[in-house]
Each structure stands twice: as structure tokens, then as C-alpha cells.
Design an enzyme around this catalytic site. Structure first.
Site, PDB file in Angstrom:
ATOM      1  N   HIS A  48      -3.377  -5.651   2.644  1.00  0.00           N
ATOM      2  CA  HIS A  48      -2.980  -5.790   4.049  1.00  0.00           C
ATOM      3  C   HIS A  48      -3.549  -7.114   4.568  1.00  0.00           C
ATOM      4  O   HIS A  48      -4.116  -7.909   3.811  1.00  0.00           O
ATOM      5  CB  HIS A  48      -3.620  -4.666   4.883  1.00  0.00           C
ATOM      6  N   CYS A 101       0.817  -1.230   0.000  1.00  0.00           N
ATOM      7  CA  CYS A 101       0.000   0.000   0.000  1.00  0.00           C
ATOM      8  C   CYS A 101       0.851   1.281   0.000  1.00  0.00           C
ATOM      9  O   CYS A 101       1.445   1.609  -1.011  1.00  0.00           O
ATOM     10  CB  CYS A 101      -0.958  -0.053   1.186  1.00  0.00           C
TER      11      CYS A 101
HETATM   12  N1  GLN Z   1      -2.135   6.725   2.634  1.00  0.00           N
HETATM   13  C1  GLN Z   1      -2.245   5.920   1.433  1.00  0.00           C
HETATM   14  C2  GLN Z   1      -3.676   5.946   0.859  1.00  0.00           C
HETATM   15  O1  GLN Z   1      -4.595   6.316   1.556  1.00  0.00           O
HETATM   16  C3  GLN Z   1      -1.843   4.505   1.749  1.00  0.00           C
HETATM   17  C4  GLN Z   1      -2.794   3.821   2.749  1.00  0.00           C
HETATM   18  C5  GLN Z   1      -2.262   2.504   3.252  1.00  0.00           C
HETATM   19  O2  GLN Z   1      -1.050   2.284   3.314  1.00  0.00           O
HETATM   20  N2  GLN Z   1      -3.198   1.613   3.686  1.00  0.00           N
HETATM   21  O3  GLN Z   1      -3.866   5.531  -0.284  1.00  0.00           O
END
Ligand code: GLN
Length: 255
Positions: free
Chosen positions: A202, A93
Site C-alpha cells: 500500500h 493486498c
Molecule cells: N484482509 C486481508 C488481510 O488481512 C487483506 C488486507 C489488506 O488488503 N490490507 O490479509
């Protein structure tokens, strides 16, 4: 032979227990009798990219990403060289986004990425949140040289505003069967470039996807010239967890 895993920014990029991915890689390596070392590096610290075998970068909020983006830029030259030399990387992510050209957050802030992966990310007008099932691309399945049904998919959880678009030169890890994936538009999720695997999943990802964990380990071992046999492990529990979630999600009983 000692396998060295480096966890980058474990204190900042660790959404949804992403550190569990490092725990799985270390465990599945040690269960095979390989001495395994886990290093943790954060702001102001840089691993010796020539001396590590697997780099892990987790996910984080826009705020955390912005806190480390300048520090991460200092890794660009050595990390790019190591990746071109076959370093195994798993980026989840936010960590995945920052390996690309840029991440334009929802507040308009444009964070420069390392530009190592030919992709870019811009926040969409709604977040992608929920369970995800991905059918792995055949080339990836071949690389993992597994044939089991549960090795044909990845299962995980996504929560991101960023919509990631891949350039011409790279392909997604596979096709989204449930969820958004990279951008909720082109049906792709994640990407692979050389031995770099980026994904929005995740969970943490690897406990329920042992076939991907073992592919990363295999690639790292082979790069170090490890000629030993890659002993298979009893992964019944992991596969059962994987299959249960895939069926539940695809049956629509688990949004
Ligand atoms: N902040 C980034 C987004 O909102 C990554 C989020 C994350 O790592 N779950 O896309």
C-alpha cells in the site's frame, strides 16, 4: 487513442488511499498527452473487460472482502479471458489475494478466489504491518527498461494477516529487503503473471514508484498498438521520495 482505467470496488477496497494508484496512472498518462478515462465499478456492476486497458483492485479488510467475494466470482470468465489476452491489472493486498485460489481468513472463513493466479493465502498468527522495501527481479527491471538506481526497488507499506504462497508457475515481483512481503518466510513479495501485477504494498504504491506506474502504462499502450514514443516525464520528486524512504527504511530509522 483513449486509455481506459477501471477501478473495481473503489468503495470497498481502498485501504491506505489505494485509489491514489488510479490517480497516478491517469495523471502520468494525461501528462503524456493521452486522453484518459477512469471508470468506477462496484457491487452489481461489471466493466466491459474487452474495452478497458488497465484494471485496478485495492486492498480491504476481511469484512469488505467477504462482502464482495460472491459478486467478484461473477467476473471470473470475462476477467480470465481478458488477462489471458494481456489486460494490465494492478491488484493490491486484498484484491491480490482474491485473484488467487482462496483466502482463508483468521476467523476460519475460507473465501474462494477467482483462481486466475496460481497462489493461495491463509491468515498467519500475527499481522505483517510496516514499511517494505523490495529489490525488483531483473526481468521486471528489463521490462521497465529503466536503469536508474531507484528503479531497482519498490517501497511501500503493508498491513495484512494473510500469508500468500505462489505456485510453481509464477514468480514474485522481487526479493524483500525489509518487511514481510508475501508470507514473511520465502523472501518473496507480490507476483507477476502476464500483465497482472499483485502486491501487498500500500502507500499508495505508485506515487513513490513511478517506474512501476510507467511500466503498467507502457504495457497497456503497447497492447492497444500505440506506436507513439513513450515520452519520459520529469520524475525527480517521485524518485527523491522513493530514495528517501528506501534509505530511511534500510537504515532502520523508520520501522
Ligand atoms: N484482509 C486481508 C488481510 O488481512 C487483506 C488486507 C489488506 O488488503 N490490507 O490479509
Amino acid at each position: 487513442m483513449k486509455l481506459k482505467i477501471c477501478h473495481l470496488y473503489p468503495d470497498l477496497l481502498d485501504l491506505y488511499g489505494d485509489r491514489g494508484n488510479v490517480m497516478v496512472l491517469a495523471a502520468r498518462s494525461r501528462w503524456r498527452g493521452i486522453e484518459t478515462e477512469v471508470q468506477k465499478k462496484s457491487l452489481g456492476e461489471q466493466p466491459d473487460y474487452d474495452d478497458i486497458d488497465i484494471l485496478f483492485i485495492g486492498g480491504g479488510s476481511d469484512r469488505e472482502q467477504n462482502l464482495l467475494v460472491v459478486d467478484l466470482q461473477r467476473h471470473e470468465r470475462e476477467l480470465r479471458q481478458a488477462i489471458e489476452d494481456g489486460l494490465v491489472v494492478l491488484a493490491i493486498c486484498g484484491g491480490y489475494q482474491l485473484l488467487g485460489q482462496y483466502y482463508q481468513a483468521g476467523n476460519g472463513l475460507k473465501m474462494p478466489g477467482l483462481g486466475i493466479l496460481d497462489l493461495w493465502t491463509a491468515a498467519g498468527d500475527k499481522r505483517c504491518i510496516g514499511n517494505v522495501v523490495v529489490r525488483l527481479d531483473e526481468t521486471l527491471r528489463a521490462a521497465a527498461d529503466t536503469s536508474g538506481e531507484s528503479d531497482a526497488t519498490l517501497v511501500g507499506f503493508e498491513n495484512h494477516s494473510g500469508k500468500t504462497y505462489l505456485g510453481e508457475g509464477i514468480q514474485p515481483l522481487g526479493k524483500v529487503l525489509h518487511g514481510c512481503g508475501n508470507n514473511g518466510e520465502d523472501g518473496g513479495e507480490g507476483t507477476r503473471y502476464k500483465n497482472v501485477f499483485g502486491t501487498y504494498l500500500h502507500g499508495p504504491l505508485l506515487p513513490k514508484n513511478p517506474h512501476l506506474a510507467d511500466l503498467l502504462l507502457k504495457l497497456a499502450w503497447r497492447r492497444r498498438g500505440f506506436a507513439g514514443d513513450f515520452t519520459s516525464l520529469d520524475s525527480r520528486l517521485e524518485r527523491e521520495a522513493h530514495e528517501t524512504m528506501v534509505q530511511r527504511i534500510l537504515a532502520g530509522s523508520h520501522r
